[in-house]
Design an enzyme around this catalytic site. Sequence first.
Site, PDB file in Angstrom:
ATOM      1  N   SER A 110      34.981  28.125  19.732  1.00  0.00           N
ATOM      2  CA  SER A 110      36.103  27.215  19.517  1.00  0.00           C
ATOM      3  C   SER A 110      35.557  25.805  19.248  1.00  0.00           C
ATOM      4  O   SER A 110      34.848  25.611  18.274  1.00  0.00           O
ATOM      5  CB  SER A 110      37.039  27.275  20.734  1.00  0.00           C
ATOM      6  OG  SER A 110      38.292  26.768  20.403  1.00  0.00           O
ATOM      7  N   GLU A 205      37.636  32.240  12.281  1.00  0.00           N
ATOM      8  CA  GLU A 205      38.770  32.657  13.115  1.00  0.00           C
ATOM      9  C   GLU A 205      39.558  31.409  13.447  1.00  0.00           C
ATOM     10  O   GLU A 205      39.050  30.291  13.281  1.00  0.00           O
ATOM     11  CB  GLU A 205      38.258  33.310  14.417  1.00  0.00           C
ATOM     12  CG  GLU A 205      37.405  32.406  15.315  1.00  0.00           C
ATOM     13  CD  GLU A 205      38.167  31.502  16.285  1.00  0.00           C
ATOM     14  OE1 GLU A 205      39.336  31.788  16.583  1.00  0.00           O
ATOM     15  OE2 GLU A 205      37.585  30.499  16.735  1.00  0.00           O
ATOM     16  N   HIS A 275      39.991  33.925  19.330  1.00  0.00           N
ATOM     17  CA  HIS A 275      40.537  33.593  20.648  1.00  0.00           C
ATOM     18  C   HIS A 275      41.237  34.834  21.187  1.00  0.00           C
ATOM     19  O   HIS A 275      42.450  34.852  21.402  1.00  0.00           O
ATOM     20  CB  HIS A 275      41.486  32.405  20.530  1.00  0.00           C
ATOM     21  CG  HIS A 275      40.763  31.093  20.373  1.00  0.00           C
ATOM     22  ND1 HIS A 275      40.044  30.768  19.240  1.00  0.00           N
ATOM     23  CD2 HIS A 275      40.627  30.041  21.208  1.00  0.00           C
ATOM     24  CE1 HIS A 275      39.516  29.570  19.397  1.00  0.00           C
ATOM     25  NE2 HIS A 275      39.840  29.101  20.577  1.00  0.00           N
TER      26      HIS A 275
END
Lengths: 306, 306
Positions: A110, A205, A275
């Site tokens: 992330s 992503e 995630h």
Amino acid sequence: MPDENPHHEQPSGIYLISPSGAVRDPQTIELAAQRLKAMGFKVAVDRTALAVHERFAGTDAQRLAAISRALKQKHPVVMATRGGYGLSRLLSRIDWRAVADSGKTFIGQSDFTVFNLALLAQTGAVSLAGPTAVFDFGGKNVDDLTQALFQEMLSHDLEILSFETEDADPVDARGVLWGGNLAMVASLVGTPYLPRVPGGILFLEDVGEHPYRIERMLTQLWHAGVLAEQNAIVLGKFTEYRATAHDNGHDLDAVVRWLRQTVKVPVVTGLPYGHVKVKATLPVGASIGIATEAGLAHLVLQEHHH
Amino acid sequence: MPDENPHHEQPSGIYLISPSGAVRDPQTIELAAQRLKAMGFKVAVDRTALAVHERFAGTDAQRLAAISRALKQKHPVVMATRGGYGLSRLLSRIDWRAVADSGKTFIGQSDFTVFNLALLAQTGAVSLAGPTAVFDFGGKNVDDLTQALFQEMLSHDLEILSFETEDADPVDARGVLWGGNLAMVASLVGTPYLPRVPGGILFLEDVGEHPYRIERMLTQLWHAGVLAEQNAIVLGKFTEYRATAHDNGHDLDAVVRWLRQTVKVPVVTGLPYGHVKVKATLPVGASIGIATEAGLAHLVLQEHHH
């Protein structure tokens, strides 16, 4: 999925740091440390891992000092406790040469994408995109596959990562694997922290980003010349956005169709990364192979058995 | 605010096109056309202004054709009906030289920022950031000041735009005014559509973006070297985001403080511009002056009275 071939020893210790968002519940770190110990790792928690300043895990100076301490302590693996936001504003103040020279294996996801990519851009060093302590090991359950892939990557036992894919374009290529969270990749375009990876294998992503925003970020990578020079674009999971009536069919599938029409690069969907609970641990900056066959894609992480 | 000096004639006609999101309610265009006519403009609506394809105002081909038609029709002003999303993916297919050579005055905001900036980057031509038909002239009320500033900009009667500012840094400089919606500006970094404006006066606004995302986008502009080379950074309105407990004081004021500490460029807050009723019409790409005094900032749009 992974080859079962545990003939390497796994690294002996993990050092936990918080370079991004503040840890909301200290017990998640406690629990993650227990889980990692149960896997056979020694675990040390940096002394400001639980610090809080505004939304950050400490002031900029505290988080920079934590990164410096991580280079000097004895454990070979340094794991981010969580993502959030906070590394972007530190990028110009991190000694990337020292990070690379430390020989430590850094892992996170992330917000941590900018760490993976800046390290690659500035030094060429490999780091890992994968589990974080709070998200993957600090909750009610630990996903077995996520844990297995994490351990096998750390012990260099994972030779091929295979996953199901519904509509992968044919591809059989080699290249440097890079990417991560799309918003963070896009946020580095035009800066000294985006690696230039011609012939690369770009994985992406995101979470909580609406399809039109995902497309807008891909458009930036397209206009910047990044997408056209890749050997493959590998899409992980895009989750937790809320479609609206006004989208009128402009959904994630429409974005992927647009991507395929716009950029003449093979697109492979279905990567277990994002995630989400089930996630691979991926070597950012490593040269790998990629191949697809009917309904299946393979990332060849190591060419030869040792 | 504006000088009242209406000795120029205002352009005689406005052509409405939809280059971005689909118009949801055709009556808003009807109403906007009536309002613009009441101001003394002739109004023509492009034949695909109400087209719908997915979330867009027609297919990419339809929206590109609308832009081409706008260059050839007779009215001197071309206004976007609304923002949304859609221009980003058209940027490489627009003939920017033809846009500049048409001599038309283009106006829009939000998604239209990429049109303003790509035109400036590719040709150096000036266009306007300001009202759109649906948002500013198609609703229940029209803001008097927004209308006055729009008309005065089109008739070249606006010499100085002055606005209240709570905490402007001292500045007295000239430079090329540029900017717009922060998310759209950031989305152009690293692409051929971001103008290079050393010594510029960069204005920014955004809607629905959380403070940490605003900071992340500013960080991209910072790391790309854009912020440091500006003569001033002028902040409009940042609206409609939702703060959370986890922010823990990392609010918009904290972001502005961070910006001032990080980039040694005068920051001027309070510009009446953004996704708000009261908005200035601003010449993107024009050389202007900026000066501040106690509680007040001035954008000097024309040096001399004519």
